[in-house]
Design an enzyme around this catalytic site. Structure first.
Site, PDB file in Angstrom:
ATOM      1  N   SER A  58       0.835  -1.195   0.000  1.00  0.00           N
ATOM      2  CA  SER A  58       0.000   0.000   0.000  1.00  0.00           C
ATOM      3  C   SER A  58       0.879   1.258   0.000  1.00  0.00           C
ATOM      4  O   SER A  58       1.678   1.440  -0.908  1.00  0.00           O
ATOM      5  CB  SER A  58      -0.949  -0.051   1.205  1.00  0.00           C
ATOM      6  OG  SER A  58      -1.932   0.956   1.130  1.00  0.00           O
ATOM      7  N   GLU A  70      -8.555  -5.240  -6.334  1.00  0.00           N
ATOM      8  CA  GLU A  70      -8.146  -3.831  -6.352  1.00  0.00           C
ATOM      9  C   GLU A  70      -8.290  -3.253  -7.757  1.00  0.00           C
ATOM     10  O   GLU A  70      -8.772  -2.134  -7.933  1.00  0.00           O
ATOM     11  CB  GLU A  70      -6.685  -3.713  -5.918  1.00  0.00           C
ATOM     12  CG  GLU A  70      -6.398  -4.152  -4.504  1.00  0.00           C
ATOM     13  CD  GLU A  70      -4.930  -4.031  -4.174  1.00  0.00           C
ATOM     14  OE1 GLU A  70      -4.561  -2.994  -3.589  1.00  0.00           O
ATOM     15  OE2 GLU A  70      -4.154  -4.952  -4.506  1.00  0.00           O
ATOM     16  N   HIS A 118      -7.547  -5.213  -1.294  1.00  0.00           N
ATOM     17  CA  HIS A 118      -6.363  -4.515  -0.805  1.00  0.00           C
ATOM     18  C   HIS A 118      -5.846  -5.092   0.517  1.00  0.00           C
ATOM     19  O   HIS A 118      -4.644  -5.334   0.660  1.00  0.00           O
ATOM     20  CB  HIS A 118      -6.693  -3.030  -0.629  1.00  0.00           C
ATOM     21  CG  HIS A 118      -5.503  -2.168  -0.407  1.00  0.00           C
ATOM     22  ND1 HIS A 118      -4.557  -1.935  -1.380  1.00  0.00           N
ATOM     23  CD2 HIS A 118      -5.088  -1.467   0.689  1.00  0.00           C
ATOM     24  CE1 HIS A 118      -3.615  -1.136  -0.902  1.00  0.00           C
ATOM     25  NE2 HIS A 118      -3.911  -0.838   0.351  1.00  0.00           N
TER      26      HIS A 118
END
Length: 323
Positions: free
Chosen positions: A180, A241, A296
């Site tokens: 991330s 995602e 995610h």
């Protein structure tokens, strides 16, 4: 007969809920989750664990570094090293069987770079440290972030020297993994200090940060200046995602809506397209891997386990839940 059918249907529904609920829960982010007990506490016959804390010059910021050190004698050049951002959370993904296989396959020093608290993920601290530029938060308050260069200085000037006091590592076999915003930091490190590591693993990188700023001048400057500098790049992304699956998000929450708007600052295929462009840079060995169906949150573990597999040769545990 009808009563029995209804009973079976009820049982089936409960079983389905038992499967679906944990899967849905796994997609949810829990900012309050604590570390709990890890393999560093329970011990391993194949690794010993040590830790140290480093502080910023002003004493306002602290980082806790947990080290997993192979029990055997170090090679003459030192052990390879895998550095992991969000080190508190990363440490939670390791167990004794994984460490045993790692010691047998490729003894590697595990460098868990986290924060000096019990939080699995320290969101404010990582937002400060992992982002190369400041950006506007979802609540419209003051801009946050922009501390990546300062954090790189902490890694080079504070953490590396202390690591050397605990164990010898091979300077030519260093890998950096981040997820991330951590993935964004991995790319920033590649772009600005390509010699600091030999393998870079940007997992689900937040390329949307500051409306996709990383896809502009930083990328162009790197491509212009880096030709011939060797590095391996393992780019990873979850299929959920890329599809921007919002089925497990609270769409009535204004913060969720604001965040989704920020995420739209980069195309959904930005990571794959970036991989294709970087693949054209002489000296770079670039791989892109997409995990079908993963969102995610689950990509944190999946990407870390896949990185271990790719770098050390241990069995790929990316599809297995934490034990």
């Amino acid at each position: 007969m009808r009563t029995r059918f209804r009973s079976l249907l009820a049982v089936a529904s409960l079983l389905l809920l038992g499967v679906v609920a944990p899967m849905a829960a796994a997609q949810q982010r829990n900012p309050a989750q604590l570390m709990g007990q890890t393999v560093a506490d329970t011990g391993s016959a194949h690794y010993r664990f040590e830790r140290f804390v480093v502080r910023s010059d002003d004493g306002q910021r602290t980082w806790r570094v947990n080290l997993g050190i192979p029990a055997g004698k170090a090679p003459a050049a030192g052990f390879p090293a895998l550095w992991m951002l969000d080190g508190n959370g990363a440490l939670m993904e390791f167990d004794a069987p994984l460490l045993e296989e790692l010691a047998q396959k490729q003894p590697t020093v595990l460098v868990f770079v986290g924060y000096d608290n019990q939080q699995r993920i320290d969101s404010p601290a990582r937002t400060r440290d992992y982002t190369p530029t400041a950006d506007q938060p979802e609540d419209g308050g003051a801009a946050v972030g922009g501390g990546a260069n300062a954090f790189l200085e902490v890694i080079e000037r504070r953490i590396r020297p202390q690591l050397a006091q605990h164990v010898a590592t091979d300077a030519s076999k260093q890998a950096l993994w981040g997820h991330s915003l951590g993935g964004l930091f991995v790319l920033h490190t590649l772009y600005t200090r390509s010699g600091a590591f030999q393998t870079y693993v940007p997992a689900s990188p937040s390329l949307w940060w500051q409306q996709g700023a990383m896809l502009g001048a930083p990328e162009r400057q790197f491509i212009s200046n880096n030709a011939g500098h060797p590095a391996r790049v393992l780019m990873m992304l979850g299929g959920g995602e890329r599809d921007r699956d919002t089925s497990n998000r609270d769409m009535s929450n204004p913060r969720v809506l604001a965040h989704l708007k920020r995420v739209s600052g980069a195309p959904s295929d930005a990571a794959e397209q970036l991989s294709a462009r970087l693949r054209q840079v002489p000296g770079l060995d670039v791989e892109y891997h997409q995990f079908d169906g993963l969102g995610h949150g689950p990509m944190f573990r999946a990407s870390l386990m896949r990185a271990l597999h790719e770098i050390t040769g241990v069995r790929d545990r990316s599809a297995e839940p934490r034990s």
